[in-house]
Design a protein around this motif. Structure first.
Motif, PDB file in Angstrom:
ATOM      1  N   LYS A  64      -5.354  -2.799  -1.326  1.00 33.07           N
ATOM      2  CA  LYS A  64      -6.749  -2.837  -0.890  1.00 33.07           C
ATOM      3  C   LYS A  64      -7.261  -4.269  -0.843  1.00 33.07           C
ATOM      4  O   LYS A  64      -7.936  -4.672   0.111  1.00 33.07           O
ATOM      5  N   LYS A  65      -6.952  -5.061  -1.866  1.00 32.77           N
ATOM      6  CA  LYS A  65      -7.391  -6.456  -1.892  1.00 32.77           C
ATOM      7  C   LYS A  65      -6.703  -7.270  -0.803  1.00 32.77           C
ATOM      8  O   LYS A  65      -7.304  -8.129  -0.173  1.00 32.77           O
ATOM      9  N   GLY A 105      -3.095 -10.357  -8.526  1.00 30.54           N
ATOM     10  CA  GLY A 105      -3.532  -9.711  -9.753  1.00 30.54           C
ATOM     11  C   GLY A 105      -4.378 -10.654 -10.571  1.00 30.54           C
ATOM     12  O   GLY A 105      -4.583 -11.806 -10.205  1.00 30.54           O
ATOM     13  N   SER A 131      -2.662   1.074  -3.512  1.00 32.48           N
ATOM     14  CA  SER A 131      -2.796   0.366  -4.782  1.00 32.48           C
ATOM     15  C   SER A 131      -3.958  -0.624  -4.678  1.00 32.48           C
ATOM     16  O   SER A 131      -4.402  -0.974  -3.573  1.00 32.48           O
ATOM     17  N   LEU A 132      -4.434  -1.090  -5.808  1.00 34.16           N
ATOM     18  CA  LEU A 132      -5.502  -2.095  -5.837  1.00 34.16           C
ATOM     19  C   LEU A 132      -5.051  -3.353  -5.095  1.00 34.16           C
ATOM     20  O   LEU A 132      -5.815  -3.956  -4.348  1.00 34.16           O
ATOM     21  N   SER A 133      -3.794  -3.732  -5.268  1.00 32.81           N
ATOM     22  CA  SER A 133      -3.244  -4.905  -4.593  1.00 32.81           C
ATOM     23  C   SER A 133      -3.287  -4.729  -3.073  1.00 32.81           C
ATOM     24  O   SER A 133      -3.646  -5.650  -2.346  1.00 32.81           O
ATOM     25  N   ASP A 140      -7.295   6.498  -1.021  1.00 34.05           N
ATOM     26  CA  ASP A 140      -7.167   6.601  -2.481  1.00 34.05           C
ATOM     27  C   ASP A 140      -5.726   6.455  -2.961  1.00 34.05           C
ATOM     28  O   ASP A 140      -5.496   6.252  -4.147  1.00 34.05           O
ATOM     29  N   LYS A 149       3.699  -1.833  -2.339  1.00 39.50           N
ATOM     30  CA  LYS A 149       2.425  -1.510  -2.991  1.00 39.50           C
ATOM     31  C   LYS A 149       1.807  -2.686  -3.740  1.00 39.50           C
ATOM     32  O   LYS A 149       0.592  -2.741  -3.914  1.00 39.50           O
ATOM     33  N   HIS A 150       2.630  -3.621  -4.209  1.00 38.38           N
ATOM     34  CA  HIS A 150       2.103  -4.648  -5.107  1.00 38.38           C
ATOM     35  C   HIS A 150       2.302  -6.097  -4.658  1.00 38.38           C
ATOM     36  O   HIS A 150       1.829  -7.003  -5.332  1.00 38.38           O
TER      37      HIS A 150
END
Length: 178
Positions: free
Chosen positions: A99-100, A165, A95-97, A92, A147-148
C-alpha cells in the motif's frame, strides 16, 4: 493502476459487430484513487473483462464494501480492460508495504527490469535488473518478496530490492555499532 469499489456489473457485447458473439462484463466502478494512468485517463467509470474465465475474464464482487487494487490496459477506444494476467487484489489483502509503495516507491523502480527466476540457475544480465525469486522459493508468484519489497533504482543506476518499513529501534543501532 487504481483503487476502486465495484458498483455494478452488466454483460455487454464485446464489439459492435453483430457476427461477434463474444460477451464482456462491464463493471461500473467508484474510483477511490488512481496511482498510474492519469496522463491517459482522468477518471475511470467502467472496466471491462471477458465474460468467460477461459478467455481470462475476472470475476469481482459487486455491490458490497470490498475495495480492489485493479491494474489493466487502456485500449485505443479509451476502454479499460482487465484480465487474469493483470494484478488484481482485494485492497485488504495487500500488505502495508504494498500500500505504501503504490504512492511513490514502485515509481522509483520504473527504470528497472524485474526478471522472474523459475528455476536455478538464474542470474541478472544487466545492473538495472532485480531477480524475482518468489516462484523459485515459494512456488507462487506473489509471495514474500512481492508483498514486502520493491525493486528500486539507486543513484549509481543499479537496481536492487528495498524493504520498506519503520527505522530500526535505537537499541538495535547501538548494539550493532562497534
Amino acid at each position: 493502476v487504481i483503487r476502486a469499489k465495484i458498483s455494478s456489473e452488466k454483460v455487454v457485447p464485446a464489439s459492435d459487430d453483430p457476427l461477434d458473439t463474444h460477451k464482456m462484463i462491464r463493471y461500473e466502478i467508484k474510483q477511490i484513487k488512481m496511482f498510474k494512468g492519469f496522463e491517459k485517463l482522468k477518471d475511470v467509470q467502467y472496466v471491462y473483462t471477458p465474460f468467460d474465465s477461459s478467455l481470462c475474464g475476472v470475476k469481482l464482487e459487486a455491490n458490497n464494501k470490498k475495495q480492489y487494487l485493479l491494474t489493466g490496459q487502456i485500449l485505443s477506444d479509451g476502454k479499460v480492460l482487465i484480465h487474469l494476467c493483470n494484478y488484481i487484489e482485494p485492497w485488504d489483502d495487500l500488505s502495508l508495504s504494498q500500500k505504501k509503495s503504490l504512492n511513490q516507491r514502485y515509481q522509483m523502480g520504473c527504470g528497472c527490469k524485474i526478471t522472474t527466476c523459475y528455476m536455478v540457475p538464474c542470474s541478472i544480465t544487466t545492473p538495472n535488473e532485480c531477480l524475482w525469486t518468489d516462484w523459485l522459493i515459494e512456488r507462487k508468484l506473489y509471495g514474500h518478496q512481492a508483498k514486502h519489497y520493491a525493486c528500486i533504482k539507486r543513484s549509481d543506476g543499479t537496481c536492487s530490492w528495498y524493504r520498506g518499513g519503520p527505522p530500526p529501534e535505537k537499541e538495535f543501532i547501538d548494539i550493532s555499532e562497534p
